[in-house]
Write an enzyme that holds these catalytic residues in place. Structure first.
Site: not given
Ligand code: PGA
Length: 252
Positions: A9-11, A98, A100, A170, A237
């Site tokens: 997940n590159w966000k 997600h 976020e 998560e 991430g």
């Molecule tokens: P992280 O993110 O590995 O940077 O904790 C995971 C995610 O948000 O899917």
């Protein structure tokens, strides 16, 4: 045996050049090291690069996923992207729920229900995220929080739709914080999630559904997490942004 799934997940990271060169290099490494025999790899780049990413990965063992989609079919929603748009460029998977998106874009269970509906209508696979806050865990409410999240969303759908879902557990306190759930904590929750699927949909679906862990997965903790009985892979991430780290996770 189910193949483990690892999702990058590159966000909101990686520009055009970084995206394309990463994918070309990764593909080479995966084929050389035969990683594709052991893991299913999914990459979730940003919207502008989904099409080029899809072209690069066409006919390979890797697939791409969108990180989000709008809940309405089409219309006057400035700045949004619809499922039909994604499908028209060959995208067939999407990450929904997600934390976020919930925190910064106020996605509620009601919105998520609509997003699931429209995604299923277009035949998309859905990587669906659930997780509790630190406060909820401290108060020992984590199991009931997860149950409630599932009941309000995925569990509204019939059993024949379950093969469109991948679950990503998560814990919110572990995302981007460097604090990972211990393999035991994660396993306990994954086992619980599987038991909820068992209760709701029966043994076959509960065994078949993939439940991934996400939250500060790194090249040092991936092996222990992935070796747990009910952990079917990971949603990664930060550590998916550097190719050396990501490859180490894929080899875990
Ligand atoms: P992280 O993110 O590995 O940077 O904790 C995971 C995610 O948000 O899917």
């Amino acid at each position: 045996m189910k193949k483990k799934i690892v999702i990058a997940n590159w966000k909101m990271n990686h520009d055009f050049y970084e995206t394309t060169s990463f994918l070309r290099n990764l593909l080479k490494i995966i084929l050389e090291r035969k990683i594709n025999h052991k893991k299913k790899v999914i990459i979730a780049p940003s919207f502008p690069f989904l099409q080029i990413s899809n072209q690069i990965l066409q006919g390979t063992c890797l697939s791409i996923s969108a990180q989000n989609v709008h809940q309405i079919e089409n219309g006057s929603y400035t700045g949004e992207v619809s499922v039909s748009m994604l499908r028209s460029i060959g995208v067939q998977q999407v990450i929904l729920g997600h934390s976020e998106r919930k925190k910064y874009f106020f996605e509620t269970n009601e919105i998520l229900l609509k997003k699931i509906h429209i995604s299923l209508k277009y035949g998309f696979s859905i990587i669906f995220c659930i997780g509790e806050t630190f406060f909820e865990r401290e108060k020992k409410k984590h199991f009931s929080v997860i149950k409630n999240q599932l009941e309000k969303t995925i569990f509204q759908f019939p059993s024949e739709k379950m093969n469109f879902f991948i679950i990503a557990y998560e814990p919110i306190w572990a995302i981007g914080t460097g604090k990972t759930a211990t393999p035991e904590q994660a396993q306990k929750m994954h086992q619980y999630i599987r038991s909820l699927f068992m209760e709701k949909y029966g043994k076959k679906i509960s065994k078949r559904i993939s439940i991934l862990y996400g939250g500060s997965i790194s090249e040092t903790n991936a092996r222990n997490l992935f070796s747990q009985e009910d952990i079917d892979g990971g949603l990664v991430g930060n550590s998916s942004l550097r190719i050396e780290k990501f490859v180490k996770i894929l080899l875990s």
